[in-house]
Design an enzyme around this catalytic site. Structure first.
Site, PDB file in Angstrom:
ATOM      1  N   GLU A 398       0.810  -1.214   0.000  1.00  0.00           N
ATOM      2  CA  GLU A 398       0.000   0.000   0.000  1.00  0.00           C
ATOM      3  C   GLU A 398       0.847   1.268   0.000  1.00  0.00           C
ATOM      4  OE1 GLU A 398      -2.953  -0.105  -0.717  1.00  0.00           O
ATOM      5  OE2 GLU A 398      -3.479  -2.181  -0.313  1.00  0.00           O
ATOM      6  N   GLU A 421      -0.685  -1.957  -9.664  1.00  0.00           N
ATOM      7  CA  GLU A 421      -0.892  -3.019  -8.673  1.00  0.00           C
ATOM      8  C   GLU A 421       0.310  -3.971  -8.623  1.00  0.00           C
ATOM      9  OE1 GLU A 421      -3.027  -4.064  -6.305  1.00  0.00           O
ATOM     10  OE2 GLU A 421      -3.958  -2.089  -6.440  1.00  0.00           O
ATOM     11  N   HIS A 485      -6.625  -5.617 -10.545  1.00  0.00           N
ATOM     12  CA  HIS A 485      -6.182  -6.623  -9.580  1.00  0.00           C
ATOM     13  C   HIS A 485      -6.045  -8.006 -10.204  1.00  0.00           C
ATOM     14  CE1 HIS A 485      -7.649  -3.596  -6.605  1.00  0.00           C
ATOM     15  NE2 HIS A 485      -6.585  -4.028  -5.945  1.00  0.00           N
TER      16      HIS A 485
END
Length: 882
Positions: A398, A421, A485
């Site tokens: 993150e 990602e 994702h």
């Protein structure tokens, strides 16, 4: 003679013409043409460094192709960075028209020694149409249009505590979350489309309830919403975890003295790392401005025994993980926090996400909101319990989103979003290996209970490992911002192969072989690549940038450049590294190499780096073939590059490189353990030792054996022919588990270790025997016939070589003691059912008899085991009843 002279002239002219053509080709940069209406996407002077133009800051050379270019003055410098290790500087420019930025129209210049070596990006050619455009809508009306579109109940600037917090973070009393519309030319998300550019207001809308943050684009004439860009980047995970994740570590805390109580230590640091790392406990509340509290302690010992159990213990994971993430970037890349300038890292732990954000179904999430870290407290899904999302790989993932926002700013949609990602997964995993090397692995989120992504095997969690292959989400499918994702699995597999190596066949039916360069080099290449991408770059652009990054860090045609290229090929992006050298990439004993399509009269000079020379010895074969034989001395492991320099008439015409490595597994030594076991009344003790290719290994019949092989990905183990078949055989997780059948004494069992692909790797085998129950025994036994009918004959023979020999036949004359042994000798015969391990018959021989027959007519046809007991070790013999 005249004809011959004319022929010579033609040949000379041909050679000169070809040389001039080659020189002309080499004097131009490599140019990659862009979409219609845009200048060239990539301009690369790497192959002609002496022809690279001088760099002048503020000047941009725009190419339409390799022959046509023009120089312009750039008006807005977005960033300027230098790498003291490589000597490169990077200048990122924003295109503007009359001072108004063209959204997603940027380019980056790579500069070394005052020369422009590489220029990449998107730049609109004709902006005449844009020059005369003006806004009809006021900035205030544009904000109204954006707020109508977002339709939130409350916004960050409406909450005084949030406004105060942003002022503290920015160290600016005038800082606010209130939108500040900026005029831009906008054509939609993705690569800029010159034909669709419109004047628009661009503004950052941060909603408090429901919780969203978006860049919104409003048409400056009509007020229509032209597009949006999400800034809050979530990580969705599911799992169970009952304990704190990373054991005991050192952390930095802040001593506050008398505030709020004497001798108070809080999870806060202000000077050690950048401008600070602060960890807050939300206590299962949702409003950060109201409920965030800094955990405190009356000593520097934060343990369960000192009151740090329960939910507050996860704050320690978050604080340590945020510190480790900062240290990783600082120690590896000399980066001072995510913005390079000491950005304060704030983390809010045990947050109840749905309380203020109805869009969240639960608190099983963690995200970078564009300003800070928010970690959900977890929850349940069905019967699955999920604990707080503060594992080291999730924290690293993150915070890396924050770094991306301050560097390449990859748009969070489609392929650029998947790269966003993937880079977070790459760095999150690298950070896990940095902070927890003893327990780190290639999965994401496994410590909270279940794994939701695997970099080694993306398909295990419904991600693709090949571009366009199985599980690839079409960019026409808008789910999850067009698959950010999902399609990140391609980049994840690339990073894993680059770090660890591997062989196989991808979903495009392309066979690949990648030699590992190690995690340290792979993460360096990834960092150099992803911090200098453009916001709308796609996978193919990332490939180009990563090859350039590898060349910058390790040199052109280096092993790292070769394997970066081959790893992308393995995941279906681009072609494999092109070499003209044929031969296997792995040397076991000897391997032969040659240059393909060698010109007539050419010679080849072969070389490898000096450090590999003692291990891989080169011997050139007949000059007529220019073949090379490499012999592996098996002294230690070597991964290197084989270079072939081709010359004609003394002039170098070509240089080729190919990666090679040696394989020392032709000789294997592996530890094993054998469990204790009891079969047919016979007990065998546990044992351990080493098995090797230089000798046979003996284990007990029927007992489970665990052999620690830990084969590389390109090796497998099978049962070889010419020997017995194990009762049980299974290889998993580096361990070969097997058991050998009862009554198999004297039978060899071969386990072949062979490569799965023909890459030159070694083949070898291990041989196991079971202990012969007659070995070093006083007596040896046999049965006749076998298979038996209704009567089994058992014959006992004296083992004259045994130290326990009864000397029943060889003692002449017999001593009194030997005579007594012979007369008292007896054995007991027991017959067991092999399948049921059940005793069926038993018979004791008469004293002094060397022969015994047993009526077995009652036995059904099948396999049986005969156990002989004579006071020495039990003996086993398999037989078949007809």
């Amino acid at each position: 003679m005249k004809t011959f002279t004319m022929l010579k002239k033609v040949m000379v002219l041909t050679i000169i013409g070809a040389s001039q053509l080659a020189h002309a080709q080499l004097s131009k940069p490599k140019v990659e043409v862009n979409n219609k209406g845009l200048y060239a996407k990539n301009v690369d002077f790497g192959a002609i460094p002496d022809k690279a133009p001088n760099f002048t800051k503020g000047e941009i050379i725009l190419y339409t192709d390799s022959l046509h270019s023009k120089v312009i003055k750039a008006s807005r410098l977005l960033s300027q960075e230098s790498n003291v290790t490589t000597g490169y500087s990077y200048y990122k420019w924003q295109q503007t028209v009359n001072g108004v930025p063209v959204e997603n129209a940027q380019l980056i210049q790579h500069v070394k020694n005052g020369k422009l070596t590489l220029q990449r990006g998107n730049w609109v050619q004709d902006t005449t149409r844009l020059s005369n455009s003006s806004a009809s809508l006021s900035p205030a009306n544009a904000i109204d249009k954006a707020l109508q579109y977002i339709n939130a109940k409350t916004y960050q600037w409406q909450i005084p505590a949030e406004e105060k917090k942003i002022q503290e973070i920015k160290k600016n009393a005038s800082a606010t979350y209130y939108p500040k519309p900026e005029l831009v030319y906008y054509s939609g998300e993705g690569v800029v489309d010159p034909s669709n550019l419109k004047l628009a207001y661009k503004m950052d809308i941060f909603a408090h309830y429901p919780f969203t943050r978006q860049i919104v684009f409003v048409d400056a004439k009509s007020g229509a919403i032209l597009g949006k860009r999400d800034l809050i980047i979530p990580t969705d995970v599911t799992g169970t975890a009952q304990t704190v994740y990373s054991g005991t570590h050192s952390i930095t805390v802040n001593y506050t003295g008398s505030y709020p109580y004497p001798s108070t230590y809080i999870l806060n640091e202000t000077t050690t790392r950048g401008n600070g790392i602060n960890t807050f406990n939300m206590g299962h509340q949702g409003d950060i401005s109201t409920y965030a509290s800094i955990p405190q302690n009356n000593s520097t010992t934060f343990t369960v025994a000192s009151g740090w159990g329960g939910d507050v213990q996860y704050c320690l994971d978050a604080h340590w993980g945020q510190e480790q993430t900062y240290d990783f970037y600082k120690n590896n890349f000399n980066r001072n926090s995510i913005d390079g300038a000491g950005y304060i890292i704030n983390g809010f732990v045990n947050t109840d996400l749905p309380l203020n954000n109805p869009g969240y179904p639960n608190s099983i999430n963690a995200f970078w909101d564009g300003t800070e870290m928010v970690y959900g407290w977890g929850g349940t899904i069905g019967t699955t319990t999920v604990t707080p999302l503060v594992t080291l790989d999730i924290i690293g993932h993150e915070i890396t989103h924050g770094l991306t926002a301050h560097t390449s700013n990859l748009a969070y949609t489609g392929e650029s979003g998947a790269l966003n990602e993937s880079f977070s997964d790459m760095m999150g995993t690298a950070i896990e290996f940095y902070g927890n090397p003893g327990s780190a692995n290639w999965t994401i989120g496994e410590n909270i209970g279940i794994t939701f992504r695997s970099m080694a095997n993306p398909k295990a969690y419904s991600q693709p490992d090949t571009y366009g292959g199985t599980n690839w989400q079409s960019t026409s499918n808008s789910y999850d911002n067009y698959g950010v994702h999902t399609n990140s699995g391609v980049g994840n597999k690339w990073f894993y192969l680059l770090s660890m190596g591997g062989q196989g066949t991808n979903d495009l039916s392309n066979s690949y072989s990648v030699i590992a360069i190690g995690l340290a080099k792979a993460q360096a290449i990834a960092y150099e690549t992803f911090t200098h991408l453009m916001s709308t770059d796609q996978y193919i652009d990332c490939r180009t940038a990563s090859i350039a990054a590898a060349a910058t860090l390790y040199g052109a045609n280096s092993l790292e450049v070769i394997e970066v290229t081959n790893a992308w090929y393995a995941v279906g992006v681009g072609s494999a590294y092109q070499t003209q050298i044929s031969g296997t990439p792995v040397v076991c004993s000897t391997s032969v190499y040659s240059v393909n399509s060698l010109p007539s009269g050419a010679t080849v000079a072969w070389s490898i780096p000096s450090g590999a020379g003692p291990v891989l010895q080169l011997a050139q074969n007949s000059p007529s073939t220019n073949q090379l034989t490499i012999t592996n001395q098996h002294w230690y492991g070597v991964t290197t590059v084989l270079t072939a320099v081709v010359s004609v008439s003394g002039s170098v015409v070509a240089t080729y490189n190919t990666p090679i490595m040696n394989d020392n597994s032709n000789s294997i030594s592996a530890s094993y353990t054998q469990d204790a076991c009891t079969f047919y009344g016979v007990s065998h003790p546990a044992q351990s030792g080493y098995a090797s290719t230089s000798q046979s290994t003996f284990v007990h019949q029927g007992c489970m054996v665990h052999l620690s092989l830990y084969l590389p990905p390109n090796k497998t183990v099978t049962v070889g022919s010419g020997g017995g078949t194990p009762d049980y055989f299974y290889y998993s997780g580096g361990i070969l588990n097997f058991s050998l059948p009862i009554g198999s004494g004297g039978v060899p069992f071969y386990f072949n270790i062979t490569p799965t692909v023909n890459d030159g790797s070694c083949s070898s085998y291990l041989v196991f025997f079971t202990y012969s129950n007659n070995q070093n025994a006083a007596m040896r036994y046999s049965i006749a016939p076998n298979p038996v009918g209704n009567t089994m004959n058992i014959i006992a023979n004296d083992n004259a070589t045994s130290t326990n020999s009864l000397l029943l036949k060889t003692a002449t004359p017999e001593s009194t003691a030997a005579e007594q042994k012979r007369k008292s000798f007896q054995f007991n015969a027991k017959i067991y059912d092999v399948i049921q391990n059940k005793l069926l018959l038993t018979k004791k021989s008469n004293p002094g008899e060397m022969f015994q027959n047993i009526d077995v007519s009652s036995l059904k046809p099948g396999y049986y085991v005969l156990i002989i007991e004579d006071g020495d070790k039990p003996k086993t013999i398999n037989f078949i009843k007809e």
